[in-house]
Write a protein that holds these residues in place. Structure first.
Motif, PDB file in Angstrom:
ATOM      1  N   THR A 116      10.158  30.584  75.124  1.00 33.33           N
ATOM      2  CA  THR A 116      10.597  30.465  76.661  1.00 33.33           C
ATOM      3  C   THR A 116      10.095  32.270  77.201  1.00 33.33           C
ATOM      4  O   THR A 116       9.873  32.757  77.713  1.00 33.33           O
ATOM      5  N   LEU A 117      10.913  32.313  75.807  1.00 31.88           N
ATOM      6  CA  LEU A 117      11.279  34.005  76.109  1.00 31.88           C
ATOM      7  C   LEU A 117       9.449  34.824  75.614  1.00 31.88           C
ATOM      8  O   LEU A 117       9.199  35.862  76.915  1.00 31.88           O
ATOM      9  N   SER A 118       9.231  34.019  74.968  1.00 32.85           N
ATOM     10  CA  SER A 118       7.543  35.412  75.046  1.00 32.85           C
ATOM     11  C   SER A 118       7.028  35.249  76.177  1.00 32.85           C
ATOM     12  O   SER A 118       6.326  35.792  76.343  1.00 32.85           O
ATOM     13  N   ARG A 119       6.998  34.011  76.940  1.00 32.36           N
ATOM     14  CA  ARG A 119       6.319  33.087  77.920  1.00 32.36           C
ATOM     15  C   ARG A 119       6.098  33.846  79.068  1.00 32.36           C
ATOM     16  O   ARG A 119       5.827  33.835  79.902  1.00 32.36           O
ATOM     17  N   LEU A 120       7.960  33.854  79.609  1.00 30.48           N
ATOM     18  CA  LEU A 120       8.852  34.207  80.389  1.00 30.48           C
ATOM     19  C   LEU A 120       8.676  35.483  80.789  1.00 30.48           C
ATOM     20  O   LEU A 120       8.911  36.020  81.878  1.00 30.48           O
ATOM     21  N   GLU A 121       9.045  36.113  79.804  1.00 29.06           N
ATOM     22  CA  GLU A 121       9.234  37.822  79.688  1.00 29.06           C
ATOM     23  C   GLU A 121       8.341  39.118  78.972  1.00 29.06           C
ATOM     24  O   GLU A 121       8.690  39.930  78.918  1.00 29.06           O
ATOM     25  N   GLY A 122       7.559  38.459  78.565  1.00 24.80           N
ATOM     26  CA  GLY A 122       6.439  38.929  77.118  1.00 24.80           C
ATOM     27  C   GLY A 122       7.721  39.728  75.956  1.00 24.80           C
ATOM     28  O   GLY A 122       6.794  40.695  75.705  1.00 24.80           O
ATOM     29  N   ILE A 123       8.581  39.231  75.695  1.00 25.70           N
ATOM     30  CA  ILE A 123       9.003  39.575  74.662  1.00 25.70           C
ATOM     31  C   ILE A 123       9.139  38.447  73.305  1.00 25.70           C
ATOM     32  O   ILE A 123       9.750  37.574  73.886  1.00 25.70           O
ATOM     33  N   ILE A 124       8.476  38.933  72.600  1.00 24.89           N
ATOM     34  CA  ILE A 124       7.767  38.336  71.073  1.00 24.89           C
ATOM     35  C   ILE A 124      10.081  38.243  70.637  1.00 24.89           C
ATOM     36  O   ILE A 124       9.206  39.513  69.577  1.00 24.89           O
ATOM     37  N   PRO A 125      10.627  36.888  70.766  1.00 23.90           N
ATOM     38  CA  PRO A 125      11.776  37.582  69.418  1.00 23.90           C
ATOM     39  C   PRO A 125      11.163  36.872  68.603  1.00 23.90           C
ATOM     40  O   PRO A 125      10.709  36.201  68.020  1.00 23.90           O
ATOM     41  N   ALA A 126      12.394  37.798  67.074  1.00 24.17           N
ATOM     42  CA  ALA A 126      12.588  36.513  65.950  1.00 24.17           C
ATOM     43  C   ALA A 126      12.858  35.642  66.361  1.00 24.17           C
ATOM     44  O   ALA A 126      13.556  35.435  66.425  1.00 24.17           O
ATOM     45  N   ILE A 127      13.001  34.837  65.121  1.00 23.89           N
ATOM     46  CA  ILE A 127      13.568  33.522  65.007  1.00 23.89           C
ATOM     47  C   ILE A 127      15.055  33.514  64.786  1.00 23.89           C
ATOM     48  O   ILE A 127      15.453  32.375  65.486  1.00 23.89           O
ATOM     49  N   GLU A 128      15.310  34.354  63.603  1.00 21.59           N
ATOM     50  CA  GLU A 128      16.460  34.976  63.997  1.00 21.59           C
ATOM     51  C   GLU A 128      17.793  34.884  65.536  1.00 21.59           C
ATOM     52  O   GLU A 128      18.339  34.450  66.116  1.00 21.59           O
ATOM     53  N   SER A 129      16.911  35.526  66.127  1.00 21.20           N
ATOM     54  CA  SER A 129      17.261  35.905  67.593  1.00 21.20           C
ATOM     55  C   SER A 129      16.677  35.057  68.295  1.00 21.20           C
ATOM     56  O   SER A 129      17.637  35.404  69.569  1.00 21.20           O
ATOM     57  N   SER A 130      15.714  33.853  68.185  1.00 18.38           N
ATOM     58  CA  SER A 130      16.164  33.291  69.224  1.00 18.38           C
ATOM     59  C   SER A 130      17.101  31.945  68.985  1.00 18.38           C
ATOM     60  O   SER A 130      17.130  31.224  70.030  1.00 18.38           O
ATOM     61  N   HIS A 131      17.999  32.251  68.365  1.00 20.80           N
ATOM     62  CA  HIS A 131      18.799  31.016  68.000  1.00 20.80           C
ATOM     63  C   HIS A 131      19.723  32.055  69.189  1.00 20.80           C
ATOM     64  O   HIS A 131      20.429  31.157  69.428  1.00 20.80           O
ATOM     65  N   ALA A 132      19.804  33.034  69.285  1.00 16.75           N
ATOM     66  CA  ALA A 132      20.885  33.995  70.570  1.00 16.75           C
ATOM     67  C   ALA A 132      19.745  33.708  71.648  1.00 16.75           C
ATOM     68  O   ALA A 132      21.246  33.269  72.712  1.00 16.75           O
ATOM     69  N   VAL A 133      18.874  33.403  71.947  1.00 14.48           N
ATOM     70  CA  VAL A 133      18.360  33.225  73.247  1.00 14.48           C
ATOM     71  C   VAL A 133      18.401  32.094  73.883  1.00 14.48           C
ATOM     72  O   VAL A 133      18.999  30.893  75.253  1.00 14.48           O
ATOM     73  N   ALA A 134      18.397  30.343  72.704  1.00 17.40           N
ATOM     74  CA  ALA A 134      18.693  29.710  73.282  1.00 17.40           C
ATOM     75  C   ALA A 134      20.175  29.921  73.701  1.00 17.40           C
ATOM     76  O   ALA A 134      20.105  28.290  74.596  1.00 17.40           O
ATOM     77  N   TYR A 135      20.953  30.196  72.709  1.00 16.77           N
ATOM     78  CA  TYR A 135      22.798  29.798  73.348  1.00 16.77           C
ATOM     79  C   TYR A 135      22.721  30.223  74.648  1.00 16.77           C
ATOM     80  O   TYR A 135      23.903  29.560  75.406  1.00 16.77           O
ATOM     81  N   ALA A 136      22.191  31.382  74.436  1.00 13.78           N
ATOM     82  CA  ALA A 136      22.855  31.848  75.982  1.00 13.78           C
ATOM     83  C   ALA A 136      22.441  31.179  77.218  1.00 13.78           C
ATOM     84  O   ALA A 136      22.660  30.984  78.859  1.00 13.78           O
ATOM     85  N   ILE A 137      20.940  31.086  77.220  1.00 14.60           N
ATOM     86  CA  ILE A 137      20.444  29.675  77.958  1.00 14.60           C
ATOM     87  C   ILE A 137      20.914  28.811  78.195  1.00 14.60           C
ATOM     88  O   ILE A 137      21.263  28.123  80.002  1.00 14.60           O
ATOM     89  N   LYS A 138      21.712  27.818  77.606  1.00 17.56           N
ATOM     90  CA  LYS A 138      22.745  26.810  77.692  1.00 17.56           C
ATOM     91  C   LYS A 138      23.662  27.120  77.999  1.00 17.56           C
ATOM     92  O   LYS A 138      24.681  26.883  79.187  1.00 17.56           O
ATOM     93  N   LEU A 139      24.397  28.752  78.107  1.00 18.44           N
ATOM     94  CA  LEU A 139      26.025  28.890  77.926  1.00 18.44           C
ATOM     95  C   LEU A 139      25.558  29.304  79.716  1.00 18.44           C
ATOM     96  O   LEU A 139      26.493  29.667  80.588  1.00 18.44           O
ATOM     97  N   ALA A 140      24.580  30.465  80.274  1.00 11.80           N
ATOM     98  CA  ALA A 140      23.688  30.626  81.407  1.00 11.80           C
ATOM     99  C   ALA A 140      23.992  29.026  82.404  1.00 11.80           C
ATOM    100  O   ALA A 140      24.841  29.677  83.967  1.00 11.80           O
ATOM    101  N   LYS A 141      23.516  28.002  82.124  1.00  7.62           N
ATOM    102  CA  LYS A 141      23.878  26.790  83.005  1.00  7.62           C
ATOM    103  C   LYS A 141      25.118  26.804  82.888  1.00  7.62           C
ATOM    104  O   LYS A 141      25.352  26.062  84.389  1.00  7.62           O
ATOM    105  N   LYS A 142      25.653  27.185  82.352  1.00  5.91           N
ATOM    106  CA  LYS A 142      27.459  26.240  82.151  1.00  5.91           C
ATOM    107  C   LYS A 142      28.257  27.593  82.866  1.00  5.91           C
ATOM    108  O   LYS A 142      29.079  27.375  84.062  1.00  5.91           O
ATOM    109  N   GLU A 143      28.002  29.014  82.803  1.00 11.50           N
ATOM    110  CA  GLU A 143      28.807  30.038  83.191  1.00 11.50           C
ATOM    111  C   GLU A 143      28.212  29.481  85.201  1.00 11.50           C
ATOM    112  O   GLU A 143      29.059  30.216  85.570  1.00 11.50           O
ATOM    113  N   GLY A 144      27.069  29.587  85.256  1.00 17.17           N
ATOM    114  CA  GLY A 144      27.291  29.906  86.926  1.00 17.17           C
ATOM    115  C   GLY A 144      26.739  31.152  87.256  1.00 17.17           C
ATOM    116  O   GLY A 144      26.631  32.248  86.912  1.00 17.17           O
ATOM    117  N   LYS A 145      26.428  30.935  88.072  1.00 13.25           N
ATOM    118  CA  LYS A 145      25.356  32.717  89.441  1.00 13.25           C
ATOM    119  C   LYS A 145      26.659  33.445  89.338  1.00 13.25           C
ATOM    120  O   LYS A 145      28.538  33.461  89.500  1.00 13.25           O
TER     121      LYS A 145
END
Length: 403
Positions: free
Chosen positions: A346-375
């Motif tokens: 997702t990060l690779s294809r939407l932002e042009g940034i290929i992350p480490a798999i380690e960092s991808s755990h944080a990205v995945a969690y942030a996507i979930k959190l963003a939905k909960k937090e709201g605008k």
């Protein structure tokens, strides 16, 4: 969330609450006391600080920028997601921050060789780089599973002049690499310097690595305020040993308006040996010379662990993280393999940034959190490393689904 005014951490004996300390063989006590003494001497030395600061600026490329991930934020439709771009550092991750500090200290102490463990290879590459820069020999212990998985980083270490020593016992991953590095260190602690790769190990290493890494949070705090006029509402970082996370978190710990999340690897699920969610399912124990939350087997020994991310594949965790969990200052949660790999693409294809798999755990969690937090809310992710090292492994194992 509990926010308190923190006393200086750790104590003079290396404790964060009940965690940390130094549980080591007698022959190492004087050596580690010397390292503690020398580190305390140089940590506030103007010449050392200037030398390290110059290297951060002119060699590493600091400060690393903060990037607003607009397309992912729009896709989620909730909180705005920002990235602290540690992946843009020289060597491709946050690890260079403490490796340079440790290498300079070792050189000043008259050591002739740096030794270390590595999982994903980022610490190994960073230490090999620092060793080349200051003119020291370098031995890197790496599990054979990780050698096969992270081949590009193995090649980089060898090009830089380091000796990569395969570890073939046990699960042949990060925990076994640490075991082997400690064994090698015990053979000659006088001439060698064990440059531990995270905020783990006996005192003073959890303190020392944290101190070198907190430049990440110091920069981020200033940068985010300049960009938005306020603190981020939420911080998110992956946690294995926990160096990138503690580096981001430390300058924000006393800020009441900032929620903090550490993300562990749930792997293939919560069956023994299929995950490395130490703070989620572990209990206090001792590993590699310090006390922390620890995944344990039926005998109380370190348990078998697994993660798709080699850098998170460790049964213990930094003692300061253990303490921050107990006082409820940091929220520790988890992401599984599938979620992490999906975030990688997702990060690779939407932002042009290929992350480490380690960092991808944080990205995945942030996507979930963003939905909960709201605008109207914001999330700052520590994008701790880039994914160059992972691309062959990801394509081989997940290419059929995504490519």
């Amino acid at each position: 969330m509990s926010v308190k005014k923190f006393d200086p951490m750790p104590t003079k004996d290396g404790y964060f609450g009940e965690y940390g300390g130094s549980f080591i063989p007698p022959q190492l006590e004087s050596v580690l006391n010397e390292i503690t003494y020398e580190y305390e001497k140089i940590r506030n030395d103007e010449n050392f600080i200037k030398e390290l600061s110059d290297l951060y600026k002119h060699y590493v490329g600091r400060p690393s920028p903060i990037f607003f991930a607009k397309r992912i934020s729009n896709m989620v439709g909730g909180a705005d997601i920002y990235l602290k771009r540690e992946d843009l550092n020289h060597t491709g991750a946050h690890k260079i921050n403490h490796c340079l500090g440790e290498a300079l200290l070792a050189k000043k102490m008259g050591k002739t060789k740096l030794i270390a463990e590595t999982g994903a290879g980022q610490h190994g590459v960073a230490l090999a780089t620092a060793a080349a820069l200051v003119g020291l020999e370098c031995d890197i212990f790496m599990g054979e599973v990780d050698i096969n998985k992270e081949h590009p980083n193995v090649v980089r270490m060898k090009i830089l002049g380091a000796k990569v020593i395969p570890v073939s016992h046990g699960r042949q991953t990060l925990k076994e690499a640490v075991d082997s590095a400690f064994e090698a260190y015990l053979k000659d602690p006088v001439n060698q310097f064990y440059a531990i790769g995270s905020v783990v190990g006996p005192h003073p290493f959890p303190m020392m690595v944290r101190d070198f890494q907190q430049i990440v949070g110091e920069e981020a705090k200033k940068q985010f305020m300049e960009m938005t006029g306020k603190h981020p509402d939420n911080l998110v970082a992956c946690v294995g040993g926990g160096s990138n996370a503690i580096g981001l978190f430390t300058p924000f710990l006393e800020e009441e308006d900032v929620n903090i999340y550490g993300v562990e690897p749930a792997g293939r699920g919560f069956k023994d040996g299929d995950h490395a969610a130490t703070l989620t399912l572990g209990k206090p124990g001792i590993i590699h010379g310090f006390k922390c939350y620890l995944l344990q087997d039926e005998n109380g020994d370190p348990g078998k662990v697994y993660s798709v991310a080699s850098g998170l594949d460790y049964p213990g965790v930094g003692p300061q993280h253990s303490y921050l969990k107990d006082i409820n200052r940091v929220n520790y949660d988890y992401i599984n393999d599938d979620e992490a790999i999906d975030a990688f693409f997702t990060l690779s294809r939407l932002e042009g940034i290929i992350p480490a798999i380690e960092s991808s755990h944080a990205v995945a969690y942030a996507i979930k959190l963003a939905k909960k937090e709201g605008k109207g809310k914001s999330i700052l992710i520590n994008l701790s490393g880039r994914g160059d090292k992972d691309i062959d492994f990801v394509v081989e194992n997940f290419g059929d689904k995504y490519i």
